[in-house]
Design a protein around this motif. Structure first.
Motif, mmCIF file in Angstrom:
data_model
loop_
_atom_site.group_PDB
_atom_site.id
_atom_site.type_symbol
_atom_site.label_atom_id
_atom_site.label_comp_id
_atom_site.label_asym_id
_atom_site.label_seq_id
_atom_site.Cartn_x
_atom_site.Cartn_y
_atom_site.Cartn_z
ATOM 1 N N CYS A 271 32.715 17.070 2.762
ATOM 2 C CA CYS A 271 33.440 16.384 3.828
ATOM 3 C C CYS A 271 32.409 15.829 4.813
ATOM 4 O O CYS A 271 31.399 16.487 5.081
ATOM 5 C CB CYS A 271 34.394 17.346 4.531
ATOM 6 N N PRO A 272 32.678 14.629 5.368
ATOM 7 C CA PRO A 272 31.646 13.976 6.192
ATOM 8 C C PRO A 272 31.284 14.766 7.458
ATOM 9 O O PRO A 272 30.208 14.569 8.008
ATOM 10 C CB PRO A 272 32.278 12.622 6.533
ATOM 11 N N CYS A 291 34.917 17.424 -0.988
ATOM 12 C CA CYS A 291 35.872 16.709 -0.132
ATOM 13 C C CYS A 291 36.991 16.154 -1.011
ATOM 14 O O CYS A 291 36.741 15.438 -1.981
ATOM 15 C CB CYS A 291 35.172 15.570 0.607
ATOM 16 N N ALA A 292 38.222 16.503 -0.642
ATOM 17 C CA ALA A 292 39.380 16.053 -1.427
ATOM 18 C C ALA A 292 39.867 14.688 -0.973
ATOM 19 O O ALA A 292 40.776 14.116 -1.573
ATOM 20 C CB ALA A 292 40.502 17.082 -1.316
ATOM 21 N N GLY A 293 39.242 14.175 0.091
ATOM 22 C CA GLY A 293 39.691 12.884 0.620
ATOM 23 C C GLY A 293 38.982 11.693 -0.008
ATOM 24 O O GLY A 293 39.451 10.559 0.087
ATOM 25 N N TRP A 329 38.372 21.130 5.170
ATOM 26 C CA TRP A 329 39.453 20.159 4.951
ATOM 27 C C TRP A 329 40.311 19.995 6.211
ATOM 28 O O TRP A 329 40.831 18.926 6.475
ATOM 29 C CB TRP A 329 40.346 20.616 3.781
ATOM 30 N N CYS A 332 38.540 17.531 8.415
ATOM 31 C CA CYS A 332 37.949 16.334 7.798
ATOM 32 C C CYS A 332 38.937 15.171 7.901
ATOM 33 O O CYS A 332 40.057 15.256 7.415
ATOM 34 C CB CYS A 332 37.629 16.625 6.331
ATOM 35 N N CYS A 335 40.158 14.110 4.367
ATOM 36 C CA CYS A 335 41.094 15.054 3.741
ATOM 37 C C CYS A 335 42.450 14.980 4.440
ATOM 38 O O CYS A 335 43.498 15.015 3.795
ATOM 39 C CB CYS A 335 40.535 16.476 3.783
HETATM 40 ZN ZN ZN Z 1 37.114 16.035 3.238
#
Ligand code: ZN
Ligand code: ACM
Length: 751
Positions: A271-272, A291-293, A329, A332, A335
């Motif tokens: 995640c950033p 990161c799931a985004g 998350w 984020c 996310c």
């Molecule tokens: Zn993320």
């Protein structure tokens, strides 16, 4: 006269059923008169080329253990070991028949795997002395496995093992008629499989700059670079080696958690708002997850899986899914955007989205995913197989949703647990004896017969935080793996611990022949500590395998050893040492330090029962006079997840008390925190309690132990109530922030 003599000879040559020491126990064994001797002139007869690898396995075994090999031909009419397999059919079960008569041995499988399993039974008819002549009894065996999935897992990330040992491990599976090797290849502490498109996974993610020393949280760090990886060529070689033994290798690529090594190699996967990352040097659960985004995360994982699927022909691909903190998350922006756009409820549903998206891709390549039971949270991926590890609940839930399951519950088949209560080597904790492993029943009784069909089988997990070399792995798996093999293969009505034990003694000799390192905890002295009849102390009962040796004990030193004949009643601080001798050699000694105080042996009640996972020996655990033997989560402590505990001790008579000492555990990485505070109350009637004192600080932390001492003005009281406060949630900034904390207690002293 002559006839009688002949009959005597005949009888002497009939092996009794007890002499057949095959593990797992076959479905049916008929012992016949006579025998057959394998000599250097015996021929292995192999018709189908598919059985050639089975012949090779026998030759390798004979060479390694007995020092010679046999000729392999297409046919032989006498002095033969004949391998033959039926044409494959859909209802084949990998069953076999094994027939031994004076002319030779015939093994017939309903599949090639069946023939291979039959060979394993033949191997177990061989003598367990290297120099003996290879006489085997005439028998007729019919046999078939109970479960289609019989597995062993190995974590090569926390510690790595050479290809030669991976092959040896696969041989151990083969010798136990197991058919799945679950290879845990990626972790926070190292990425171990070459991925050509992403070379940094191994060049960066394959190495850590040190490793903690000792049991978590450790006594220091080695400061030494540690790591390595398996090339794709090596992995393919292992797949082939396993296939020759009718074993499927299931690779595990962890996601979204346990991915610090991957994030260190390619920080854009995180995640950033997080980072920098490092390949972890200690054990536990880490916040850094994929990161799931970002779509790029999924592109990366698809690329990785493409290469993994090209190496491993297994229908099953394990993609982890366990212990994935949602901390990153939650904050984020990418996310959170994903959650909004996909109409997801929360981060659990985001994890479900993650797994389902990967499942879709992997299904599109004709493979099926396996995930740890956390993949149930937020909705199960449509075709996923669930590996139930946090007890059986996940497996039950999945089977009830018509999903296939593989049972690997921590209660019975986590072979990283101790199998002895002795401080003989550092382990992650727990206490799982060979007998407990043997007692495991993979089909939970909660399931209907229809649902039970979804239980494919079971597997033991071997996490290697505390196994840094092959000898330690062998020590942890043996003899429990041998017990598990019978759980998985043998029909439940044929399972019998007492019968298994007799065969296990022969198996110990086989381990010796193999040069395998194994635990001798089977010979451990067992101690049971109970309240003394007058509740003024404890009764100590010792038990050992007395028909195999001699049990003695000594009090406060080993000068005088007495044969143990009856339980010992202990009413003052005492050290009891139990000693077990086999063939006049000391094979086990057990030291019990009994810290007798005013609470020891007294009536104790708890406001709430401990977690089913850590029940200890119930409330009495806290007043049995024993302060945790190993500093681990063994049965000498009881655990509470997120909740407080109130214990009330009845001292029997009103008496002066000066302080209360609470012995607890401390292990932040596994969410185990010391008490936040302890309050002590006194009462003469058990109804009306007056505060005596409070302590809100831990007086002593030593390694994984924490002590809280509550001192107060001397008071006369009969009932002592001790309220122990759980920290409740893991604090911000700590591993697993926001999760429930565990409170582990092992003793309450009243002085
Ligand atoms: Zn993320
Ligand atoms: C596991 O033991 N974390 C699957």
């Amino acid at each position: 006269m002559k006839r009688f003599f002949f009959l005597f000879l005949l009888l002497a040559q009939v092996a009794s059923a007890q002499d057949i020491n095959i593990i797992p126990k076959p479905a049916s064994v008929q012992v016949k008169p006579g025998n057959f001797t394998i000599t250097r002139n015996t021929t292995i007869a192999v018709k189908d080329k598919e059985d050639q690898s089975t012949a090779n396995f026998l030759n390798d075994y004979l060479q390694q253990v007995y020092g010679f090999k046999l000729n392999v031909k297409k046919r032989a009419s006498k002095n033969y070991i004949r391998l033959s397999s039926s044409k494959p059919s859909i209802d084949a079960k990998d069953a076999y028949s094994l027939d031994v008569n004076k002319d030779g041995v015939t093994i017939t499988g309903d599949t090639y795997a069946g023939t291979f399993h039959g060979l394993q039974s033949l191997i177990q008819l061989l003598p367990v002395e290297k120099s003996a002549s290879l006489v085997i009894p005439a028998v007729a065996i019919q046999d078939a496995p109970r479960f289609s999935y019989r597995g062993m897992h190995l974590d090569v990330a926390r510690h790595m093992f050479p290809v030669s040992f991976i092959k040896k491990y696969i041989d151990y599976l083969a010798l136990h008629k197991m058919n799945y090797f679950h290879w845990h290849l990626t972790e926070d502490q190292g990425w171990r499989i070459e991925i050509k498109k992403y070379p940094k996974l191994t060049s960066v993610g394959g190495y850590r700059d040190g490793t903690i020393i000792g049991r978590y949280p450790g006594t220091g760090n080695t400061g030494k670079r540690y790591g390595g990886y398996y090339t794709q060529e090596e992995a393919k070689e292992i797949v082939k080696y396993a296939a020759d033994r009718h074993i499927t290798v299931i690779p595990e690529i962890e996601m979204p958690g346990h991915s610090s090594a991957a994030l260190t190699a390619y920080p854009w996967l995180g995640c950033p708002n997080t980072g920098p990352y490092k390949v972890e040097q200690t054990w536990g659960i880490f916040d850094d997850v994929y990161c799931a985004g970002k779509d790029s995360t999924f592109m990366f994982l698809q690329d990785v899986m493409d290469e993994v699927m090209a190496i491993f022909p297994s229908k099953y691909m394990h993609i982890g899914g366990d212990e994935s903190p949602k901390t990153n998350w939650k904050t984020c922006p990418l996310c959170q955007k994903r959650i909004k756009e996909e109409g997801l409820e929360d981060e659990h549903e985001l994890q479900s989205y993650f797994i389902q998206r990967m499942e879709k891709y992997i299904n599109s390549k004709g493979r099926t995913i396996i995930g740890w039971d956390e993949i149930l949270e937020g909705g199960l991926a449509p075709n996923a197989i669930v590996m139930s590890w946090r007890g059986e609940a996940g497996g039950i839930a999945a089977a009830q949703q018509n999903h296939y399951v593989i049972m690997t519950p921590g209660t019975h088949v986590y072979f990283d647990h101790s199998q002895s209560q002795r401080e003989d080597s550092v382990t992650i904790g727990g206490f799982t004896t060979v007998q407990k492993a043997y007692s495991y029943e993979p089909v939970p009784k909660e399931l209907t017969p229809e649902q039970a069909k979804y239980v494919l089988g079971a597997q033991a997990n071997v996490w290697t935080e505390y196994m840094s070399n092959p000898a330690k792995v062998e020590y942890q798996i043996f003899p429990r793996m041998t017990a598990l093999s019978e759980v998985l293969w043998t029909a439940p009505e044929k399972k019998d611990w007492n019968d298994f034990e007799k065969r296990l003694l022969t198996q110990f000799k086989r381990y010796d022949m193999w040069g395998a390192n194994y635990s001798k905890a089977y010979y451990d002295i067992d101690a049971e500590v109970l309240p003394s009849p007058d509740k003024q102390g404890v009764t100590v009962k010792l038990d050992a395998k007395k028909d195999l040796g001699k049990l003695v004990y000594a009090i406060n030193g080993t000068q005088t050893e007495r044969e143990y004949t009856s339980p010992l009643v202990i009413k003052e601080p005492t050290q009891v040492i139990g000693l077990f001798y086999k063939d006049d050699k000391l094979v086990d000694s057990l030291t019990l330090k009994l810290n007798i105080n005013k609470a020891t042996g007294k009536e104790i009640t708890l406001n709430e029962q401990p977690s089913e996972y850590f029940p200890g020996e119930g409330a009495f655990t806290l007043v049995n006079g024993i302060v945790n033997r190993r500093g681990g989560r063994d049965q000498q402590s009881i655990g509470y997840s997120g909740s407080d505990l109130e214990a009330t001790i009845d001292l029997g008579t009103a008496q002066q008390v000066n302080n209360v000492v609470v012995h607890a555990l401390n292990s932040g990485g596994t969410y185990v925190y010391p008490p936040k505070g302890v309050e002590v109350y006194g009462s003469t009637d058990g109804e009306n309690f007056q505060p005596l004192g409070t302590a809100n600080t831990v007086s002593e932390v030593a390694g994984s132990k924490a002590i809280v001492k509550v001192e107060f003005a001397p008071a006369t009281t009969r009932f002592v109530k001790v309220a122990v406060k759980n920290t409740q949630t893991v604090p911000e900034g700590k591993q697993g922030a926001g999760e429930k904390t565990w409170l582990f207690l092992d003793e309450i002293e009243v002085n």
